[in-house]
Write an enzyme that holds these catalytic residues in place. Structure first.
Site, PDB file in Angstrom:
ATOM      1  N   SER A   8       0.832  -1.211   0.000  1.00  0.00           N
ATOM      2  CA  SER A   8       0.000   0.000   0.000  1.00  0.00           C
ATOM      3  C   SER A   8       0.864   1.257   0.000  1.00  0.00           C
ATOM      4  O   SER A   8       0.469   2.285  -0.552  1.00  0.00           O
ATOM      5  CB  SER A   8      -0.978   0.002   1.179  1.00  0.00           C
ATOM      6  OG  SER A   8      -0.301   0.159   2.400  1.00  0.00           O
ATOM      7  N   ASN A  97      13.750   3.802   4.959  1.00  0.00           N
ATOM      8  CA  ASN A  97      12.760   2.796   5.363  1.00  0.00           C
ATOM      9  C   ASN A  97      11.648   3.486   6.124  1.00  0.00           C
ATOM     10  O   ASN A  97      11.862   4.532   6.730  1.00  0.00           O
ATOM     11  CB  ASN A  97      13.431   1.752   6.273  1.00  0.00           C
ATOM     12  CG  ASN A  97      12.447   0.682   6.759  1.00  0.00           C
ATOM     13  OD1 ASN A  97      11.655   0.160   5.972  1.00  0.00           O
ATOM     14  ND2 ASN A  97      12.463   0.375   8.048  1.00  0.00           N
ATOM     15  N   HIS A  99       8.964   2.709   9.258  1.00  0.00           N
ATOM     16  CA  HIS A  99       8.655   1.790  10.346  1.00  0.00           C
ATOM     17  C   HIS A  99       7.354   2.278  10.986  1.00  0.00           C
ATOM     18  O   HIS A  99       7.187   3.483  11.180  1.00  0.00           O
ATOM     19  CB  HIS A  99       9.802   1.803  11.371  1.00  0.00           C
ATOM     20  CG  HIS A  99       9.570   0.872  12.509  1.00  0.00           C
ATOM     21  ND1 HIS A  99       9.778  -0.490  12.405  1.00  0.00           N
ATOM     22  CD2 HIS A  99       9.106   1.087  13.763  1.00  0.00           C
ATOM     23  CE1 HIS A  99       9.456  -1.061  13.564  1.00  0.00           C
ATOM     24  NE2 HIS A  99       9.056  -0.125  14.397  1.00  0.00           N
ATOM     25  N   ASP A 140      16.095  -0.979  12.035  1.00  0.00           N
ATOM     26  CA  ASP A 140      15.454   0.211  12.632  1.00  0.00           C
ATOM     27  C   ASP A 140      16.400   1.128  13.387  1.00  0.00           C
ATOM     28  O   ASP A 140      15.972   1.852  14.289  1.00  0.00           O
ATOM     29  CB  ASP A 140      14.304  -0.219  13.570  1.00  0.00           C
ATOM     30  CG  ASP A 140      13.299  -1.099  12.868  1.00  0.00           C
ATOM     31  OD1 ASP A 140      13.087  -0.909  11.655  1.00  0.00           O
ATOM     32  OD2 ASP A 140      12.731  -1.996  13.518  1.00  0.00           O
ATOM     33  N   GLU A 169       1.171   6.779   7.301  1.00  0.00           N
ATOM     34  CA  GLU A 169       2.309   6.395   6.447  1.00  0.00           C
ATOM     35  C   GLU A 169       2.083   6.893   5.021  1.00  0.00           C
ATOM     36  O   GLU A 169       2.998   7.416   4.380  1.00  0.00           O
ATOM     37  CB  GLU A 169       2.473   4.869   6.418  1.00  0.00           C
ATOM     38  CG  GLU A 169       2.937   4.296   7.732  1.00  0.00           C
ATOM     39  CD  GLU A 169       3.150   2.793   7.669  1.00  0.00           C
ATOM     40  OE1 GLU A 169       3.623   2.290   6.640  1.00  0.00           O
ATOM     41  OE2 GLU A 169       2.847   2.111   8.660  1.00  0.00           O
TER      42      GLU A 169
END
Ligand code: GRF
Length: 198
Positions: A8, A97, A99, A140, A169
């Site tokens: 998504s 990235n 998270h 992370d 997000e």
């Protein structure tokens, strides 16, 4: 983009770049997944974007593919494997990235997908939200670029929190990826690498 799941975030970035039209700073040139059944690969195929299932994470193989497709930047979204060190080094300052929690809380090995949101609910935290960070050789741990806060309401289930974070997000990541590809993000400018206060 590297993704192991539904994709998504990939979709949100594609739509954001579509909306930018000619002013989009980049295009998604490759979608790579360690999972053959990843929805992200289907989304890529539907748009005619090269999509590759790469179940092994050998750095040489990965780097060859990236070079072959002339990849300049990498955005990870729900990619569940650790990126090989040689690839991290090759894309230093060019790989990010997302998270689904406010790092450094609720991050690290084992903290992915529903595990993250279950831990947030169990902790009694009143806020959560996505973090976009640079990719390092540890899960992370790269310097934080940007975060967005969303509330955790009393009685929320992990699924409800997850849906709220995912929406955040989709608002945050396309904007940060645009800045990354436009060269507007510098590693030195991120909070974690700013000089300490006097
Ligand atoms: C997102 O919650 C992302 O933060 C996490 O994995 C999920 C991926 O979702 N790392 P999708 O595949 O982009 O839908």
């Amino acid at each position: 983009m590297f993704a192991s799941g539904g994709g998504s975030n990939l979709q949100a970035i594609l739509e954001h770049f579509d909306a930018l039209g000619a002013s989009a700073p980049a295009r998604i040139a490759l979608v790579l997944s360690d999972r053959k059944a990843a929805g992200a690969l289907d989304r890529a195929k539907a748009r005619g974007i090269p999509s590759i299932w790469l179940p092994r994470d050998r750095a040489s193989e990965m780097l060859a593919l990236l070079q072959q497709h002339a990849i300049t930047h990498i955005a990870l979204a729900g990619y569940l494997r650790l990126i090989p060190a040689d690839v991290v080094r090759a894309y230093e300052g060019r790989m990010v990235n997302i998270h689904p929690a406010l790092l450094p809380a609720f991050g690290g090995p084992g903290m992915y997908g529903h595990h993250v949101h279950e831990a947030v609910v169990a902790s009694g935290a009143r806020t959560t939200g996505p973090t976009v960070h640079w990719v390092s050789e540890h899960y992370d741990e790269g310097a934080i670029i940007e975060q967005a806060e969303v509330p955790v309401h009393p009685g929320d289930t992990a699924a409800q929190v997850s849906a709220r974070v995912l929406e955040a997000e989709h608002a945050l990541y396309p904007r940060v990826v645009e800045s990354l590809c436009a060269g507007r993000l510098s590693r030195a400018g991120t909070a974690a690498e700013s000089p300490p206060p006097p």
